[in-house]
Design a protein around this motif. Structure first.
Motif, PDB file in Angstrom:
ATOM      1  N   UNK A 139      38.606   7.435 -12.237  1.00 25.73           N
ATOM      2  CA  UNK A 139      39.833   7.306 -13.035  1.00 25.73           C
ATOM      3  C   UNK A 139      40.194   5.844 -13.256  1.00 25.73           C
ATOM      4  N   UNK A 140      40.068   5.025 -12.197  1.00 26.79           N
ATOM      5  CA  UNK A 140      40.380   3.597 -12.325  1.00 26.79           C
ATOM      6  C   UNK A 140      39.433   2.927 -13.306  1.00 26.79           C
ATOM      7  N   UNK A 141      38.143   3.249 -13.232  1.00 26.44           N
ATOM      8  CA  UNK A 141      37.164   2.631 -14.128  1.00 26.44           C
ATOM      9  C   UNK A 141      37.404   3.019 -15.578  1.00 26.44           C
ATOM     10  N   UNK A 151      37.232   4.035 -24.975  1.00 22.83           N
ATOM     11  CA  UNK A 151      36.590   3.836 -23.683  1.00 22.83           C
ATOM     12  C   UNK A 151      35.228   3.177 -23.868  1.00 22.83           C
ATOM     13  N   UNK A 152      34.991   2.106 -23.115  1.00 28.54           N
ATOM     14  CA  UNK A 152      33.688   1.448 -23.111  1.00 28.54           C
ATOM     15  C   UNK A 152      33.251   1.231 -21.669  1.00 28.54           C
ATOM     16  N   UNK A 153      32.224   1.960 -21.261  1.00 27.38           N
ATOM     17  CA  UNK A 153      31.654   1.821 -19.926  1.00 27.38           C
ATOM     18  C   UNK A 153      30.148   2.037 -20.030  1.00 27.38           C
ATOM     19  N   UNK A 154      29.390   1.320 -19.224  1.00 29.15           N
ATOM     20  CA  UNK A 154      27.955   1.561 -19.097  1.00 29.15           C
ATOM     21  C   UNK A 154      27.713   2.142 -17.711  1.00 29.15           C
ATOM     22  N   UNK A 155      26.807   3.107 -17.601  1.00 30.59           N
ATOM     23  CA  UNK A 155      26.502   3.665 -16.289  1.00 30.59           C
ATOM     24  C   UNK A 155      25.017   3.975 -16.181  1.00 30.59           C
ATOM     25  N   UNK A 156      24.487   3.804 -14.982  1.00 28.86           N
ATOM     26  CA  UNK A 156      23.126   4.248 -14.690  1.00 28.86           C
ATOM     27  C   UNK A 156      23.134   5.623 -14.046  1.00 28.86           C
ATOM     28  N   UNK A 169      42.348  11.888 -18.289  1.00 32.85           N
ATOM     29  CA  UNK A 169      43.326  10.815 -18.480  1.00 32.85           C
ATOM     30  C   UNK A 169      43.771  10.692 -19.942  1.00 32.85           C
ATOM     31  N   UNK A 170      43.214  11.592 -20.794  1.00 37.75           N
ATOM     32  CA  UNK A 170      43.537  11.601 -22.232  1.00 37.75           C
ATOM     33  C   UNK A 170      43.071  10.326 -22.937  1.00 37.75           C
ATOM     34  N   UNK A 171      41.887   9.848 -22.531  1.00 42.09           N
ATOM     35  CA  UNK A 171      41.229   8.748 -23.214  1.00 42.09           C
ATOM     36  C   UNK A 171      39.997   9.293 -23.935  1.00 42.09           C
ATOM     37  N   UNK A 172      39.431   8.503 -24.826  1.00 40.33           N
ATOM     38  CA  UNK A 172      38.212   8.927 -25.502  1.00 40.33           C
ATOM     39  C   UNK A 172      37.091   9.108 -24.474  1.00 40.33           C
ATOM     40  N   UNK A 173      36.264  10.143 -24.671  1.00 44.18           N
ATOM     41  CA  UNK A 173      35.270  10.488 -23.648  1.00 44.18           C
ATOM     42  C   UNK A 173      33.869  10.670 -24.221  1.00 44.18           C
ATOM     43  N   UNK A 322      50.885   0.734 -21.944  1.00 45.78           N
ATOM     44  CA  UNK A 322      52.226   1.333 -21.931  1.00 45.78           C
ATOM     45  C   UNK A 322      52.427   2.239 -20.721  1.00 45.78           C
ATOM     46  N   UNK A 323      51.357   2.847 -20.242  1.00 48.51           N
ATOM     47  CA  UNK A 323      51.466   3.720 -19.070  1.00 48.51           C
ATOM     48  C   UNK A 323      51.817   2.939 -17.807  1.00 48.51           C
ATOM     49  N   UNK A 324      51.560   1.629 -17.833  1.00 49.03           N
ATOM     50  CA  UNK A 324      51.710   0.824 -16.625  1.00 49.03           C
ATOM     51  C   UNK A 324      53.018   0.047 -16.553  1.00 49.03           C
TER      52      UNK A 324
END
Length: 395
Positions: A139-141, A151-156, A169-173, A322-324
């Motif tokens: 969730x934090x990431x 959302x922009x994340x890279x994962x192996x 979290x209602x973000x793009x997935x 805004x959530x923060x």
């Protein structure tokens, strides 16, 4: 900019440059197996995955591999027992953490020519497709990985826990794997959860092939340069931040070599960081990362790396979002109650310096009113006024 920001007691300091870069959309988090290890996810690391695959396809190896997974294992050749020469060789490479080589050997032994539907790959999917839930680290990431509203994340990792967490979290997935991954770009459209080693299917969403064996890694990193080229480009655009990795695992060495090798060819590489769990007295592990051109952000690995989840969750709570708003205000109020001349006050000064640097004049005026309303020390108001003038000159 070399100053650090402390977000809480017993948490590692974070480089101010890194926080500022994230707020500007210039950070790319690269997420490893360690992110899916904490409960309630509790997925295995790569060594655990290999051991679980053997439990599915070669029961004779289950006991010896379990022994090698202990904190203080016996030498591999002392636990080989009645194993065949091929099994003993696989055990030796497992003890050396060459997990991709082990899986390559296993696939060739039990399947002959590797294929998309090999016994090994079917077993890997059975092990990985367990029903699990995202943990607070996911969730934090996801929150830290927000860039221009996406959302922009890279994962192996093969698992889809980042996508599940993003959706919760209602973000793009939206997720991409292997050949579908977009090329790194400064464009606001560069987005997605990018599985550079492949991904599992998720409900109606299809998955992809998985990079598991030494042949797979050699093909992707060395022959076709798919992942290597992606990382080369990303390292010139973004501050790369590795989360959930150990420098010992062989697949991680492919990743680290790709990130570090480009330093000789390009002078425009952005700083690179890794969150590194180690014992407080361990000076060797941070040096291993530094020698690869990566700045380690060290934390105490006690209690199953609890500090990693805490510091990333805390960071996610203070980003401009805004959530923060209420969380950030609460943190500022707690700082206002401190004496700025104490060590805790110095930590508070670093956060206010960062906060002022990212704020507009209206937000800075609001901060001044907040400090005054909480009867903050006049020293805080003087410090704030100095920062505001300094920031105005810088702009």
């Amino acid at each position: 900019m070399n100053s650090s920001i402390i977000l809480g007691s017993n948490l590692p300091p974070l480089p101010e440059e890194l926080l500022v870069a994230r707020d500007r959309g210039e950070v790319l988090f690269i997420v490893g197996a360690g992110a899916s290890y904490p409960a309630p996810s509790s997925l295995p690391d790569f060594g655990g995955l290999v051991a679980d695959i053997y439990a599915e396809v070669d029961a004779a190896m289950k006991g010896p591999l379990s022994e090698l997974r202990k904190p203080k294992p016996l030498e591999w050749d002392k636990i080989a027992g009645m194993l065949t020469h091929q099994q003993r060789t696989e055990l030796k490479f497992f003890a050396q953490h060459d997990y991709d080589v082990v899986l390559g050997m296993l696939e060739r032994r039990i399947d002959g020519d590797p294929s998309k539907m090999s016994t090994l790959r079917r077993a890997a999917r059975r092990v990985l497709e367990r029903t699990v839930e995202p943990n607070p680290l996911h969730s934090a990431l996801v929150r830290l990985g927000q860039r221009f509203g996406q959302t922009l994340l890279v994962t192996t990792n093969f698992d889809r826990l980042l996508s599940i967490a993003a959706k919760k979290e209602k973000y793009s997935s939206e997720a991409f794997a292997l050949g579908e991954i977009p090329n790194p770009s400064r464009s606001t459209e560069f987005a997605g959860i990018l599985h550079i080693h492949g991904m599992l299917p998720l409900k109606s969403q299809r998955g992809s092939a998985l990079i598991l064996t030494d042949q797979d890694f050699g093909d992707a990193y060395l022959r076709r340069h798919i992942i290597t080229s992606f990382l080369y480009d990303a390292a010139r655009i973004f501050h790369l931040v590795l989360v959930g990795y150990s420098a010992n695992d062989s697949p991680v060495r492919y990743l680290l070599n790709a990130i570090a090798a480009d330093e000789r060819h390009f002078v425009d590489l952005k700083p690179r960081y890794a969150f590194v769990g180690c014992d407080p007295s361990d000076a060797r592990t941070p040096v291993e990362w530094q020698s690869r051109g990566i700045t380690p952000i060290t934390y105490d690995k006690a209690d199953n790396h609890k500090a990693l989840s805490k510091v990333l969750s805390r960071w996610a709570e203070i980003i401009p979002d805004k959530r923060n708003t209420s969380r950030v205000e609460k943190h500022l109020v707690s700082i206002a109650k401190l004496d700025p001349d104490t060590p805790e006050g110095h930590a508070g000064q670093s956060f206010i310096r960062y906060y002022v640097g990212r704020s507009n004049p209206t937000e800075q005026a609001e901060l001044s009113r907040l400090l005054a309303s909480k009867d903050a020390s006049p020293k805080w108001l003087a410090f704030l006024n100095h920062l505001v003038r300094e920031t105005a000159r810088g702009r």
